[in-house]
Design a protein around this motif. Structure first.
Motif, PDB file in Angstrom:
ATOM      1  N   TYR A  21       0.864  -1.185   0.000  1.00 59.90           N
ATOM      2  CA  TYR A  21       0.000   0.000   0.000  1.00 59.90           C
ATOM      3  C   TYR A  21       0.900   1.233   0.000  1.00 59.90           C
ATOM      4  N   ASP A  22       1.291   1.676  -1.201  1.00 59.30           N
ATOM      5  CA  ASP A  22       2.292   2.729  -1.316  1.00 59.30           C
ATOM      6  C   ASP A  22       1.799   3.967  -2.035  1.00 59.30           C
ATOM      7  N   LEU A  23       0.529   4.016  -2.380  1.00 56.37           N
ATOM      8  CA  LEU A  23       0.020   5.170  -3.122  1.00 56.37           C
ATOM      9  C   LEU A  23      -1.294   5.634  -2.525  1.00 56.37           C
ATOM     10  N   GLU A  24      -1.404   6.940  -2.325  1.00 52.40           N
ATOM     11  CA  GLU A  24      -2.631   7.545  -1.807  1.00 52.40           C
ATOM     12  C   GLU A  24      -3.439   8.190  -2.940  1.00 52.40           C
ATOM     13  N   ASN A  25      -2.818   9.149  -3.592  1.00 46.71           N
ATOM     14  CA  ASN A  25      -3.497   9.856  -4.681  1.00 46.71           C
ATOM     15  C   ASN A  25      -2.435  10.563  -5.497  1.00 46.71           C
ATOM     16  N   ASN A  27      -1.113  11.585  -9.549  1.00 46.61           N
ATOM     17  CA  ASN A  27      -1.235  11.664 -11.013  1.00 46.61           C
ATOM     18  C   ASN A  27      -2.564  11.106 -11.510  1.00 46.61           C
ATOM     19  N   GLY A  28      -3.631  11.422 -10.779  1.00 45.55           N
ATOM     20  CA  GLY A  28      -4.966  11.047 -11.223  1.00 45.55           C
ATOM     21  C   GLY A  28      -5.449   9.684 -10.795  1.00 45.55           C
ATOM     22  N   VAL A  29      -4.652   8.944 -10.052  1.00 42.82           N
ATOM     23  CA  VAL A  29      -5.048   7.620  -9.573  1.00 42.82           C
ATOM     24  C   VAL A  29      -4.995   7.611  -8.052  1.00 42.82           C
ATOM     25  N   ASP A  30      -6.093   7.168  -7.419  1.00 43.84           N
ATOM     26  CA  ASP A  30      -6.093   7.126  -5.959  1.00 43.84           C
ATOM     27  C   ASP A  30      -5.992   5.690  -5.461  1.00 43.84           C
ATOM     28  N   ARG A  31      -5.893   5.555  -4.160  1.00 39.95           N
ATOM     29  CA  ARG A  31      -5.674   4.256  -3.521  1.00 39.95           C
ATOM     30  C   ARG A  31      -6.821   3.284  -3.751  1.00 39.95           C
ATOM     31  N   HIS A  32      -7.997   3.796  -4.034  1.00 35.52           N
ATOM     32  CA  HIS A  32      -9.164   2.944  -4.245  1.00 35.52           C
ATOM     33  C   HIS A  32      -9.157   2.302  -5.632  1.00 35.52           C
ATOM     34  N   HIS A  33      -8.313   2.813  -6.522  1.00 33.19           N
ATOM     35  CA  HIS A  33      -8.270   2.299  -7.893  1.00 33.19           C
ATOM     36  C   HIS A  33      -6.912   1.700  -8.241  1.00 33.19           C
ATOM     37  N   PHE A  34      -5.905   1.875  -7.420  1.00 34.37           N
ATOM     38  CA  PHE A  34      -4.535   1.508  -7.784  1.00 34.37           C
ATOM     39  C   PHE A  34      -4.305   0.005  -7.725  1.00 34.37           C
ATOM     40  N   ASP A  35      -3.635  -0.497  -8.737  1.00 37.09           N
ATOM     41  CA  ASP A  35      -3.215  -1.897  -8.787  1.00 37.09           C
ATOM     42  C   ASP A  35      -1.698  -1.931  -8.636  1.00 37.09           C
ATOM     43  N   ALA A  36      -1.221  -2.370  -7.469  1.00 35.42           N
ATOM     44  CA  ALA A  36       0.214  -2.443  -7.203  1.00 35.42           C
ATOM     45  C   ALA A  36       0.763  -3.742  -7.793  1.00 35.42           C
ATOM     46  N   VAL A  37       1.530  -3.612  -8.850  1.00 38.72           N
ATOM     47  CA  VAL A  37       2.116  -4.784  -9.497  1.00 38.72           C
ATOM     48  C   VAL A  37       3.499  -5.005  -8.898  1.00 38.72           C
ATOM     49  N   ASN A  68      -5.945  -0.981  -2.047  1.00 39.26           N
ATOM     50  CA  ASN A  68      -5.428  -1.239  -3.385  1.00 39.26           C
ATOM     51  C   ASN A  68      -5.543  -2.703  -3.807  1.00 39.26           C
ATOM     52  N   GLU A  69      -5.385  -2.912  -5.090  1.00 37.50           N
ATOM     53  CA  GLU A  69      -5.167  -4.251  -5.606  1.00 37.50           C
ATOM     54  C   GLU A  69      -3.678  -4.570  -5.527  1.00 37.50           C
ATOM     55  N   VAL A  70      -3.354  -5.839  -5.443  1.00 34.72           N
ATOM     56  CA  VAL A  70      -1.981  -6.302  -5.562  1.00 34.72           C
ATOM     57  C   VAL A  70      -1.964  -7.385  -6.636  1.00 34.72           C
ATOM     58  N   ASN A  71      -1.257  -7.088  -7.713  1.00 36.69           N
ATOM     59  CA  ASN A  71      -1.188  -8.023  -8.836  1.00 36.69           C
ATOM     60  C   ASN A  71      -2.593  -8.439  -9.294  1.00 36.69           C
ATOM     61  N   HIS A  72      -3.445  -7.412  -9.432  1.00 37.58           N
ATOM     62  CA  HIS A  72      -4.775  -7.534 -10.040  1.00 37.58           C
ATOM     63  C   HIS A  72      -5.832  -8.138  -9.111  1.00 37.58           C
ATOM     64  N   VAL A  73      -5.509  -8.332  -7.844  1.00 44.74           N
ATOM     65  CA  VAL A  73      -6.481  -8.865  -6.888  1.00 44.74           C
ATOM     66  C   VAL A  73      -6.616  -7.873  -5.735  1.00 44.74           C
ATOM     67  N   PHE A 398       3.664   4.701  -9.791  1.00 45.16           N
ATOM     68  CA  PHE A 398       2.970   3.500 -10.254  1.00 45.16           C
ATOM     69  C   PHE A 398       3.923   2.316 -10.365  1.00 45.16           C
ATOM     70  N   ASP A 399       5.214   2.610 -10.426  1.00 43.86           N
ATOM     71  CA  ASP A 399       6.238   1.572 -10.542  1.00 43.86           C
ATOM     72  C   ASP A 399       6.629   1.112  -9.145  1.00 43.86           C
ATOM     73  N   MET A 400       6.292  -0.125  -8.795  1.00 47.14           N
ATOM     74  CA  MET A 400       6.543  -0.642  -7.450  1.00 47.14           C
ATOM     75  C   MET A 400       7.904  -1.304  -7.297  1.00 47.14           C
ATOM     76  N   ASN A 401       8.697  -1.327  -8.365  1.00 49.61           N
ATOM     77  CA  ASN A 401       9.999  -1.993  -8.301  1.00 49.61           C
ATOM     78  C   ASN A 401      10.947  -1.262  -7.368  1.00 49.61           C
ATOM     79  N   MET A 402      11.568  -2.004  -6.491  1.00 53.47           N
ATOM     80  CA  MET A 402      12.559  -1.438  -5.580  1.00 53.47           C
ATOM     81  C   MET A 402      13.910  -1.288  -6.268  1.00 53.47           C
TER      82      MET A 402
END
Length: 561
Positions: A21-25, A27-37, A68-73, A398-402
């Motif tokens: 859970y790394d994004l709140e809001n 560039n137009g995408v909020d936590r309720h819609h974000f898919d963390a890949v 958020n979603e994680v890997n589409h779930v 949007f990029d979750m890569n460390m």
């Protein structure tokens, strides 16, 4: 927090937000819609370990799944996380609650399900037990009536919920539940107030100091107190706080030592420079100048992401302007939660000291004053990397890569390939310390490490110590001080094949080290510390020459054969 009683919990503590859970809001995408890949490697060595420690070490009785979603779930529909990982693998014994409205998100924003019945079914079957919201309250009865949710699903959730209530002693007489003896008289005691002050003192990080700090009380009679957080009270509490019994502002704390002349200078996030003149007037006549800058809840709070990491508004301009008119030394006090680029005060030869104080709570002003006037020697270390301002342009949230790539510099001290303004773990003191290891290199068989990893997977808490590393620390200065000793591990081939550049294997705070005194700190290195997570999320052993180091870069060789 949960108490030490073998039968009863004092409180039920909840670890959140599970997970990635790394994004709140942003560039137009909020936590309720974000898919963390998130890839397997990052999941297992970055995002899962904090929650695993909550369960295995902290024995948390609750987990909260995130929006958020994680890997589409959606997290609150993620059976692999909530049941297979938390319960079956970690042994979690508590209840899972959704964040407030997160169950709604499964249907309405992520559109993972098509009906309210299906949403109730998916959430409960995944391992959700409670909804911080109204979705289950409104729709679960009908889902049961329609046969979408079974009685077994409901019973399982109720069992998890009532089990924690039983552990809290909610159904037992007062005479059996020891924590019911706690009354309002046990809150805000003198000991608690001392603890609040001590917590603030121990958290401060001295980032820069040319010897100006601590100020001499006998020579410093007036201070120009400037900046948008100079009178901070509520801001010092950060986000999510109760009603403090009192709030000591920086000005109130400093007024106990000297006369302060206050000038705000500017607001937190404003382009208005009309207050600069008064700030310069105060600085030009005072024995020393203290600028209290930073952030507040208008800049960092739930539901918001910052798009810049500069000091907002004209605060940098205020610092620069003050350096041109200050009669005495300049101390910059930084009051923030998240990092801000401090390149300007760091590089300015006219800024003598920088003290990071976080959000120091009810006794923040007293703690700031005690530190500035030398009644306490700071020993805290930065809990994050302070990046240059341009860092926000070098990667997407949007990029979750460390790990770094051909287009991004990586995240955190473990992988960041750029030059930090101040690195993770940095911190000075009013004295100096010398660190040494034992002389002989440490040698360990890689096969022995692999054996220790069997059944452990990636947990540092259940691993057995394989070798003790002793660091000797001498206070080489003239001031009594705490010291926070850090042990870093650099693997063979750092930065290659996803390997970290280094990682923190342990830290220990030793209180009140006297001048010329030498102390020793022992760190047991585990199989977890001597292995790495591969691209598939599994821990592996990498033979070769590794390196141990302290925060001052004193190094020691570690050979995995």
């Amino acid at each position: 927090m949960q108490g030490q009683d073998s039968t009863y919990l004092k409180v039920s503590s909840c670890c959140k937000h599970f997970t990635a859970y790394d994004l709140e809001n942003w560039n137009g995408v909020d936590r309720h819609h974000f898919d963390a890949v998130v890839g397997d490697q990052d999941m297992m060595d970055t995002f899962m370990p904090p929650f695993k420690s909550c369960v295995e070490v902290g024995k948390a009785s609750s987990l909260m799944c995130s929006y958020n979603e994680v890997n589409h779930v959606p997290s609150c529909a993620h059976k692999d996380f909530l049941t297979n990982t938390a319960r079956a693998t970690w042994g979690f014994q508590g209840y899972v609650t959704g964040d407030c409205g997160a169950v709604d998100d499964i249907l309405y924003t992520h559109k993972y399900t098509s009906t309210t019945d299906e949403t109730c079914k998916v959430a409960l079957e995944a391992g959700l037990d409670l909804d911080c919201g109204n979705f289950l309250q409104e729709h679960l009865p009908q889902a049961i009536t329609n046969g979408a949710v079974t009685q077994q699903d409901v019973d399982t959730a109720l069992t998890h919920l009532f089990a924690v209530q039983f552990r809290l002693g909610m159904f037992d007489p007062d005479s059996l539940q020891p924590y019911r003896k706690i009354t309002a008289a046990d809150v805000n005691t003198p000991d608690h107030q001392v603890l609040a002050l001590q917590a603030a003192l121990e958290s401060f990080v001295l980032l820069k100091n040319d010897g100006t700090l601590p100020l001499d009380k006998t020579k410093t009679k007036t201070i120009a107190l400037i900046g948008p957080n100079a009178l901070a009270t509520t801001t010092m509490q950060g986000n999510y706080y109760g009603n403090a019994p009192y709030l000591v502002s920086p000005q109130a704390g400093l007024n106990k030592y000297v006369t302060t002349v206050y000038a705000k200078g500017c607001d937190i996030n404003s382009q208005d420079k009309s207050g600069f003149s008064a700030a310069c007037s105060a600085a030009s006549s005072a024995d020393a100048t203290i600028l209290v800058v930073g952030l507040d809840q208008s800049q960092e709070s739930e539901g918001n992401d910052r798009t810049e990491i500069n000091l907002p508004g004209v605060q940098n301009d205020l610092i620069s302007q003050t350096t041109q008119c200050s009669k005495g030394p300049i101390i910059v006090v930084v009051m923030t939660g998240g990092p801000v680029d401090l390149s300007i005060p760091k590089s300015s030869q006219k800024v003598n000291s920088i003290l990071w104080v976080g959000y120091p709570g009810q006794s923040g002003g007293d703690a700031i004053a005690k530190t500035i006037f030398g009644e306490y020697s700071p020993a805290g270390r930065l809990p994050y990397t302070i990046y240059p301002a341009d860092y926000v342009n070098q990667l997407s949230m949007f990029d979750m890569n460390m790990r770094p790539s051909s287009t991004t510099p990586g995240r955190t001290y473990r992988f960041y390939t750029g030059t930090a303004v101040y690195p993770f773990g940095h911190g000075l003191s009013y004295t100096t310390f010398n660190y040494t290891f034992s002389k002989e290199p440490i040698q360990i068989q890689a096969s022995d490490i692999q054996q220790h990893l069997q059944g452990d997977v990636y947990s540092p808490w259940s691993s057995k110590g394989m070798v003790d590393v002793t660091i000797y620390v001498q206070n080489t200065g003239n001031t009594k001080s705490d010291v926070l000793v850090q042990l870093y591990v650099t693997p063979a081939d750092p930065g290659k094949n996803g390997n970290p550049l280094k990682f923190l294997a342990g830290f220990s705070r030793v209180h009140d080290v006297l001048p010329k005194q030498t102390i020793s700190v022992v760190f047991p290195l585990t199989a977890h510390d001597l292995s790495l997570v591969d691209a598939h999320g599994s821990r592996t052993v990498l033979p070769g020459t590794w390196e141990l180091s302290t925060q001052d870069t004193t190094k020691h060789m570690l050979i995995l054969q």
